[in-house]
Design an enzyme around this catalytic site. Structure first.
Site, PDB file in Angstrom:
ATOM      1  CG  HIS A 129      51.391  55.947  66.404  1.00  0.00           C
ATOM      2  ND1 HIS A 129      50.850  56.917  65.888  1.00  0.00           N
ATOM      3  CD2 HIS A 129      50.937  55.149  65.697  1.00  0.00           C
ATOM      4  CE1 HIS A 129      49.916  56.754  65.183  1.00  0.00           C
ATOM      5  NE2 HIS A 129      49.924  55.579  65.050  1.00  0.00           N
ATOM      6  CD  GLU A 139      51.730  52.995  61.739  1.00  0.00           C
ATOM      7  OE1 GLU A 139      50.640  52.392  61.668  1.00  0.00           O
ATOM      8  OE2 GLU A 139      51.742  53.788  62.818  1.00  0.00           O
TER       9      GLU A 139
HETATM   10  P1  PGA Z   1      44.999  52.847  60.694  1.00  0.00           P
HETATM   11  O1  PGA Z   1      45.995  53.272  61.620  1.00  0.00           O
HETATM   12  O2  PGA Z   1      45.136  51.362  60.322  1.00  0.00           O
HETATM   13  O3  PGA Z   1      43.782  53.204  61.055  1.00  0.00           O
HETATM   14  O4  PGA Z   1      45.382  53.492  59.167  1.00  0.00           O
HETATM   15  C1  PGA Z   1      47.229  52.817  61.764  1.00  0.00           C
HETATM   16  C2  PGA Z   1      48.042  53.318  62.803  1.00  0.00           C
HETATM   17  O5  PGA Z   1      48.103  54.498  63.170  1.00  0.00           O
HETATM   18  O6  PGA Z   1      48.733  52.448  63.668  1.00  0.00           O
END
Ligand code: PGA
Length: 247
Positions: free
Chosen positions: A96, A165
């Site tokens: 992450h 992401e």
């Molecule tokens: P968010 O976070 O949905 O608050 O943008 C996503 C994540 O960090 O996995």
């Protein structure tokens, strides 16, 4: 199969299980329930109790991270995949952006993936470019490096899920256009096909997913589900995402 993964980050105490309990009730009765999996990654402190509670229910419990060594070691505060598995975790996030920014390098991440798979956890491997990469049109080269430096053909791809992401989208309310996301997710799948020399594992999208943005994303065939941060802390917001996805 689609995936809706809720990442709680630094949120939750024992009684927060109520939030998941209500989501579980919806999930167990939803007419679309066989088309998707719901996974939650609460903080380490709740993994054992939540895993026990949901053992015979629909929701799956995973971890937000794992340490890059097998079983036991002398690293203070470290928690291995072996330890997570022993308290009931079935999945773990790896890579992450929060953890990359705190020092997780490609070689550390490779060990995390390796030991997680070895200890029978399914891995949700997170990748994504930052704002500067995007501005300088480096998105594809950054993603390719993040994927190829960590994943190997010998890893069991059936136990790997990728979460794309974009860092500029996490917690900001900013989302990629559907054209952008279609191009990027196709590129990720092509790269994964090359690594594994077979069909790509599922690719999820994460970053400001909510009941509204999901309406845009559901038209993109390449996207196999979502990693949800902020909206996963609310029963209503999380259920809205699933509802609007299948509406
Ligand atoms: P968010 O976070 O949905 O608050 O943008 C996503 C994540 O960090 O996995």
């Amino acid at each position: 199969m689609k995936y809706f993964i809720g990442n709680w980050k630094m949120f939750g105490i024992p009684k927060s299980i109520e939030i998941l309990n209500k989501i579980n009730s919806f999930y167990s009765k939803d007419k679309n329930r066989n088309k998707y999996k719901v996974i939650f990654t609460p903080p380490y402190t709740l993994i054992e109790s939540y895993s026990k509670y949901f053992k015979k229910k629909k929701i799956n419990i995973g971890s937000q991270n794992c340490y890059q060594k097998d079983q036991f070691s002398s690293n203070t505060a470290a928690i291995s995949s072996y330890m997570l598995r022993s308290v009931g975790a079935k999945y773990t996030l790896v890579g992450h952006s929060d953890n990359r920014s705190e020092g997780d390098t490609d070689s550390i991440l490779k060990n995390k993936v390796y030991f997680a798979l070895k200890n029978n956890l399914k891995v949700v491997f997170c990748v994504g470019e930052n704002k500067t990469h995007k501005k300088n049109k480096k998105t594809f080269s950054v993603l390719k490096k993040q994927l190829t430096k960590v994943l190997e053909r010998k890893f069991n791809k059936n136990n790997i899920i990728i979460a794309y992401e974009p860092i500029w989208s996490i917690g900001t309310g900013k989302i990629p256009s559907s054209q952008e996301l279609t191009r990027t997710s196709s590129f990720i799948k092509k790269t994964l096909k090359n690594i594994f020399r077979s069909k790509s594992p599922p690719v999820l999208y994460g970053g400001s997913v909510d009941g509204n943005s999901v309406k845009l994303f559901k038209k993109i065939n390449e996207i196999d589900g979502f990693l949800i941060g902020g909206a996963s802390k609310s029963t209503k917001k999380f259920i809205d995402i699933i509802r609007n996805y299948y509406r």
